[in-house]
Enzyme design. Structure first.
Site, PDB file in Angstrom:
ATOM      1  N   ARG A  47      -7.608 -20.375  -1.344  1.00 14.73           N
ATOM      2  CA  ARG A  47      -6.415 -20.432  -0.130  1.00 14.73           C
ATOM      3  C   ARG A  47      -5.463 -21.398  -0.269  1.00 14.73           C
ATOM      4  O   ARG A  47      -5.610 -22.826  -0.398  1.00 14.73           O
ATOM      5  CB  ARG A  47      -7.024 -20.260   1.253  1.00 14.73           C
ATOM      6  N   TYR A  79       0.807  -1.218   0.043  1.00 16.25           N
ATOM      7  CA  TYR A  79      -0.355  -0.127  -0.089  1.00 16.25           C
ATOM      8  C   TYR A  79       0.734   1.282   0.001  1.00 16.25           C
ATOM      9  O   TYR A  79       1.889   1.258   0.183  1.00 16.25           O
ATOM     10  CB  TYR A  79      -0.836  -0.056   1.194  1.00 16.25           C
ATOM     11  N   HIS A 130      -0.754 -20.884   0.462  1.00 15.31           N
ATOM     12  CA  HIS A 130       0.248 -20.115   0.512  1.00 15.31           C
ATOM     13  C   HIS A 130       1.004 -19.620  -0.608  1.00 15.31           C
ATOM     14  O   HIS A 130       1.206 -18.490  -0.958  1.00 15.31           O
ATOM     15  CB  HIS A 130       1.208 -20.513   1.807  1.00 15.31           C
ATOM     16  N   LYS A 186       6.572  -1.937   1.923  1.00 13.11           N
ATOM     17  CA  LYS A 186       5.495  -1.487   2.654  1.00 13.11           C
ATOM     18  C   LYS A 186       4.338  -2.425   2.289  1.00 13.11           C
ATOM     19  O   LYS A 186       3.141  -2.233   1.663  1.00 13.11           O
ATOM     20  CB  LYS A 186       4.984  -0.027   1.827  1.00 13.11           C
ATOM     21  N   ARG A 193       8.166   3.945  -4.811  1.00 14.19           N
ATOM     22  CA  ARG A 193       8.173   2.837  -3.600  1.00 14.19           C
ATOM     23  C   ARG A 193       7.294   1.879  -3.878  1.00 14.19           C
ATOM     24  O   ARG A 193       7.430   0.688  -3.424  1.00 14.19           O
ATOM     25  CB  ARG A 193       8.000   3.843  -2.550  1.00 14.19           C
ATOM     26  N   GLU A 243      12.383   2.207  14.102  1.00 12.89           N
ATOM     27  CA  GLU A 243      11.541   3.418  13.492  1.00 12.89           C
ATOM     28  C   GLU A 243      10.274   3.350  14.271  1.00 12.89           C
ATOM     29  O   GLU A 243       9.826   2.709  15.198  1.00 12.89           O
ATOM     30  CB  GLU A 243      10.996   3.345  12.201  1.00 12.89           C
TER      31      GLU A 243
HETATM   32  N1  PDD Z   1       2.817   5.099   7.311  1.00 10.34           N
HETATM   33  N2  PDD Z   1       7.575   3.705   8.746  1.00 10.34           N
HETATM   34  C1  PDD Z   1       6.482   3.105   8.697  1.00 10.34           C
HETATM   35  C2  PDD Z   1       6.486   1.782   9.405  1.00 10.34           C
HETATM   36  C3  PDD Z   1       5.270   3.449   8.069  1.00 10.34           C
HETATM   37  O1  PDD Z   1       4.387   2.860   7.815  1.00 10.34           O
HETATM   38  C4  PDD Z   1       5.351   4.794   7.492  1.00 10.34           C
HETATM   39  C5  PDD Z   1       4.157   5.281   6.574  1.00 10.34           C
HETATM   40  C6  PDD Z   1       6.696   5.557   7.495  1.00 10.34           C
HETATM   41  C7  PDD Z   1       6.805   6.928   7.053  1.00 10.34           C
HETATM   42  O2  PDD Z   1       6.569   6.962   5.467  1.00 10.34           O
HETATM   43  P1  PDD Z   1       6.181   8.032   4.610  1.00 10.34           P
HETATM   44  O3  PDD Z   1       6.800   9.238   5.047  1.00 10.34           O
HETATM   45  O4  PDD Z   1       6.412   7.781   3.217  1.00 10.34           O
HETATM   46  O5  PDD Z   1       4.679   8.359   4.893  1.00 10.34           O
HETATM   47  C8  PDD Z   1       7.706   4.967   8.084  1.00 10.34           C
HETATM   48  C9  PDD Z   1       1.922   5.610   6.506  1.00 10.34           C
HETATM   49  C10 PDD Z   1       1.510   7.099   6.567  1.00 10.34           C
HETATM   50  C11 PDD Z   1       0.396   4.689   7.036  1.00 10.34           C
HETATM   51  O6  PDD Z   1       0.603   3.664   7.407  1.00 10.34           O
HETATM   52  O7  PDD Z   1      -0.566   5.303   7.308  1.00 10.34           O
END
Ligand code: PDD
Length: 284
Positions: free
Chosen positions: A100, A33, A102, A147, A52, A180
């Site tokens: 389903r 996403y 895996h 992501k 990304r 993070e």
């Molecule tokens: N989250 N780290 C994680 C684990 C994140 O899910 C996000 C973003 C960031 C920051 O990334 P960016 O600057 O590209 O938004 C760092 C989004 C906003 C969310 O899941 O809602």
């Protein structure tokens, strides 16, 4: 006004928008996403988000649901149909619908969902006064650079932060280094005014806001090192802050209940925040 979502090729009323029960995103978290900020009706840092997205898709070997030109049209159409001036676009691609199992299905079409809603950037008071974070063990997998929609560890962490009255939870790895936040990147400023943030390795998401702030730091000539920093270092830092699409840049003034330096938003954090907001406004 009724909201509209884009689901697998159709614009549908948000209330009725649905995916199949055997969508692999639903069953396996097998999808990716993006969240993109909308300001003044424009998508902030759209190209970086799309780059990304493609990287995440490639890493998971999911085909792109459509070309970038078409994707940009869909996002704009969803923004338009929902009359979003300030808010976000949410874009999700899963491996698709299949019985389903895996392993990858032999034939499945990626499913694209795009939604958009109005939302305000964080209250400017948070930018002025700063926010609190707690710290938690990083229990996630070893590909946090992707992501992925599989976010349950992040969900648990954010909930823990909420219950503690904090804005975010900073995750700490087995070596005692901060990776993070649950949905934000983490930064500190050291005693000699060097900005420190972890390099974009597999332990963190390479934030688009992170990249924009790095650009600002380089342009303005601030000292910067991309390296891991420990929780102990964060707690004795001169300043700390976090970044994300939805948070912009917010000073961190408390970590686990202890003030960072004098407990006030640091001057460099505030300066970087102001400059980032100019960047976002200029894109709009
Ligand atoms: N989250 N780290 C994680 C684990 C994140 O899910 C996000 C973003 C960031 C920051 O990334 P960016 O600057 O590209 O938004 C760092 C989004 C906003 C969310 O899941 O809602």
């Amino acid at each position: 006004m009724s909201r509209i979502a884009y689901v697998a090729g159709r614009y549908v009323p948000h209330r009725q928008a649905a995916v199949h029960i055997e969508d692999r995103g639903y069953q396996f978290g097998d999808g990716v996403y993006e969240v993109i900020a909308v300001r003044g009706g424009h998508l902030i840092d759209e190209e970086r988000h799309l780059t990304r997205l493609h990287r995440s898709l490639t890493e998971l070997r999911i085909n792109s649901p459509m070309g970038d030109g078409a994707l940009k049209i869909v996002m704009r159409e969803v923004i338009r149909r929902n009359s979003v001036d300030t808010g976000i676009v949410y874009l999700q691609v899963t491996r698709g619908v299949a019985p389903r199992d895996h392993a990858f299905p032999k034939a499945s079409k990626p499913v694209l969902v795009v939604t958009s809603r109005r939302s305000r950037p964080p209250d400017p008071r948070l930018g002025r006064d700063g926010i609190a974070v707690i710290t938690i063990p990083d229990i996630r997998w070893q590909r946090c650079d992707i992501k992925s929609v599989a976010l349950v560890a992040n969900v648990l962490g954010k909930q823990q932060a909420r219950e503690a009255g904090a804005y975010e939870a900073w995750q700490v790895d087995m070596a005692g280094q901060v990776t993070e936040g649950t949905s934000t990147n983490a930064w500190i400023v050291t005693a000699d005014n060097t900005v420190v943030t972890r390099a974009a390795d597999h332990a963190i998401l390479n934030g688009v806001t992170r990249a924009a702030v790095l650009d600002i730091i380089h342009r303005e000539g601030y000292r910067l090192v991309e390296r891991p920093f420990s929780l102990a270092e964060a707690k004795t830092a001169r300043e700390a802050f976090l970044t994300s699409t939805t948070a912009d840049l917010l000073p961190v003034v408390r970590i686990d209940g202890m003030p960072v330096a004098d407990g006030k938003a640091g001057p460099l954090s505030r300066k970087l925040r102001e400059t980032y907001l100019v960047h976002a406004a200029a894109a709009a």
